[in-house]
Design a protein around this motif. Structure first.
Motif, PDB file in Angstrom:
ATOM      1  N   GLY A   1     -26.562 -25.023   5.262  1.00  0.00           N
ATOM      2  CA  GLY A   1     -25.705 -25.258   4.120  1.00  0.00           C
ATOM      3  C   GLY A   1     -24.451 -24.619   3.920  1.00  0.00           C
TER       4      GLY A   1
ATOM      5  N   TYR B   1     -16.592 -26.225  -0.914  1.00  0.00           N
ATOM      6  CA  TYR B   1     -16.604 -26.290  -2.288  1.00  0.00           C
ATOM      7  C   TYR B   1     -15.841 -24.989  -2.702  1.00  0.00           C
TER       8      TYR B   1
ATOM      9  N   LYS C   1     -31.285 -25.633  -4.121  1.00  0.00           N
ATOM     10  CA  LYS C   1     -30.022 -25.630  -4.711  1.00  0.00           C
ATOM     11  C   LYS C   1     -29.034 -26.410  -4.293  1.00  0.00           C
ATOM     12  N   SER C   2     -28.135 -26.772  -5.234  1.00  0.00           N
ATOM     13  CA  SER C   2     -27.165 -27.675  -5.001  1.00  0.00           C
ATOM     14  C   SER C   2     -25.854 -26.937  -4.333  1.00  0.00           C
ATOM     15  N   VAL C   3     -24.787 -27.489  -3.914  1.00  0.00           N
ATOM     16  CA  VAL C   3     -23.701 -26.845  -3.402  1.00  0.00           C
ATOM     17  C   VAL C   3     -22.980 -26.098  -4.681  1.00  0.00           C
ATOM     18  N   GLU C   4     -23.019 -26.622  -5.746  1.00  0.00           N
ATOM     19  CA  GLU C   4     -22.509 -26.007  -7.160  1.00  0.00           C
ATOM     20  C   GLU C   4     -22.988 -24.765  -7.374  1.00  0.00           C
ATOM     21  N   GLU C   5     -24.496 -24.921  -7.496  1.00  0.00           N
ATOM     22  CA  GLU C   5     -25.223 -23.717  -7.565  1.00  0.00           C
ATOM     23  C   GLU C   5     -25.116 -22.609  -6.553  1.00  0.00           C
ATOM     24  N   MET C   6     -25.159 -23.066  -5.475  1.00  0.00           N
ATOM     25  CA  MET C   6     -25.070 -21.840  -4.309  1.00  0.00           C
ATOM     26  C   MET C   6     -23.471 -21.357  -4.573  1.00  0.00           C
TER      27      MET C   6
ATOM     28  N   ALA D   1     -21.840 -20.675  -7.261  1.00  0.00           N
ATOM     29  CA  ALA D   1     -21.666 -20.112  -8.353  1.00  0.00           C
ATOM     30  C   ALA D   1     -22.365 -18.803  -8.100  1.00  0.00           C
ATOM     31  N   VAL D   2     -23.525 -18.849  -7.413  1.00  0.00           N
ATOM     32  CA  VAL D   2     -24.416 -17.643  -7.288  1.00  0.00           C
ATOM     33  C   VAL D   2     -23.393 -16.582  -6.286  1.00  0.00           C
TER      34      VAL D   2
END
Lengths: 261, 261
Positions: free
Chosen positions: B149, B156, B244-249, B251-252
């Motif tokens: 990923g 993103y 996890k989604s791209v957005e979640e990764m 943000a982390v």
């Protein structure tokens, strides 16, 4: 502040603040707030900011009712972006919202993940006319002179909408007396053109190659005029990117090319 | 429906609908509604849908009061995502919202446009370890075995946050007995690792090369174990991308690497 990524709170919060252009806002995102202790710490933080003379506005997307209860104890302004609309929706649908975390930006849809991944890889492979492989699979082919905004728009369409987007630069060699450049001629129906103003193009090119012929106002004027002629002659729809954001260009392209779901 | 790109309405509308997992929704975006005639046509469309037995929900972000008045004549459910919060904000700020279109997804900030453009170009140049040029300028360097990923997460972060992100693949040649691979050793403090589950990695790789050793569960298990060992030994923070989604990764990663504004 969010119990998830904060993407929804950022997007809507920023859209709301844009209506108050006379005020300067500092923004901070607090994602993944999951426990009562964390919620209390957020409240303590903004209340301390308020003591210090700032005027905090907390935009909240949090599902858990006890966490929302803690946030409502703050003396600062707390704007709940979801709760009211959820009630409206419950009324409209006649069902109660799930107690589970309704996690829009969670993984959820594996198919969507694969589609985005493939689309981003396709976009990288086909950036700036680099590859003719599988060009027939493109949903749209963005064409423009160098530095008109092809690449970020391509990536946005791939990443946010899972579309296969190629882009192709119009260079001096690519202005045949008629027709589109040979490499993309077969895909005329999927082409979308970008243009901009000579002044802005010159400014953007100057960033890359200051003081060059490439970035001169004269050269930019010529290239843009030729590109627009090319679009018109070949009935390629196009837009002027000078006053548009990546999101706006993408929305126009999707609408024009009928790529909307 | 929006008088702009529809990005805000899509984001918040989808976040709201995610709370009703038992219902299947068809979604459609209607951007750039600018005139009373267009608003009337939208109302006619959804009211016809309602006649046909569908149950339309219209999520609206429209600034103009007369357009909103037209929408409110619909017999379907119309949920105004901005108006109520704008009133809350006006009360909190003690000023009236601008009569101008507060166009968050408009161009607005030229600096932001340039930052995004440069970040996307940086990400393309540094995808998959392709270039060592200006690697010292990376805000973060994402490392992982193939197909965990890296690329969509990189894009993103570049596109949405204007961050300079490089990514580097961990291949068989890159597992030295100690330390990080030579090419990225100098940037250990900016590295972030991805891992996933062997089953998911095998599934993703199978998409690319079905039935190969590369996509076998055994090979995936070995590579992931070695990568996690490498992260731990070198104190590289990492996360499991499997759920996890791209957005979640993203943000982390931003939170862990302190890349939040």
């Amino acid at each position: 502040m969010s119990d998830g990524t904060g993407v929804t709170a950022e997007t809507l919060g920023s859209a709301l603040l844009a209506n108050f252009p006379g005020i300067r806002f500092l923004t901070r995102t607090i994602p993944f707030v999951a426990s009562e202790a964390e919620a209390r710490s957020v409240v303590a933080g903004i209340d301390a900011d308020a003591e210090a003379g700032l005027d905090p506005l907390l935009f909240v997307t949090v599902k858990n009712a006890s966490l929302r209860g803690i946030l409502s104890t703050s003396r600062s302004t707390v704007i709940d972006l979801l709760a009211g609309h959820l009630t409206e929706l419950e009324d409209a649908l006649g069902v109660t919202a799930s107690e589970q975390l309704g996690n829009y930006h969670g993984l959820g849809d594996t198919d969507r993940y694969f589609a985005r991944m493939r689309a981003v890889e396709y976009a990288i492979e086909h950036d700036d006319g680099q590859s003719a492989r599988a060009l027939d699979q493109a949903d749209v082919l963005i064409i423009a002179p160098s530095r008109c905004g092809k690449t970020p728009t391509t990536m946005y369409l791939a990443l946010q909408h899972g579309l296969r987007v190629a882009n192709y630069p119009l260079t001096d060699d690519d202005f045949p007396t008629e027709g589109l450049p040979r490499a993309i001629r077969a895909y005329a129906g999927r082409c979308f053109g970008l243009t901009t103003t000579p002044l802005r193009l010159s400014q953007v090119r100057h960033e890359r190659r200051p003081g060059s012929r490439y970035s001169s106002l004269e050269q930019c004027t010529i290239e843009l005029r030729r590109a627009e002629d090319l679009y018109r002659r070949n009935r390629v729809p196009f837009l002027n990117s000078a006053t548009k954001s990546v999101e706006e260009m993408s929305a126009v392209i999707m609408q024009t090319m009928k790529l909307r779901a």
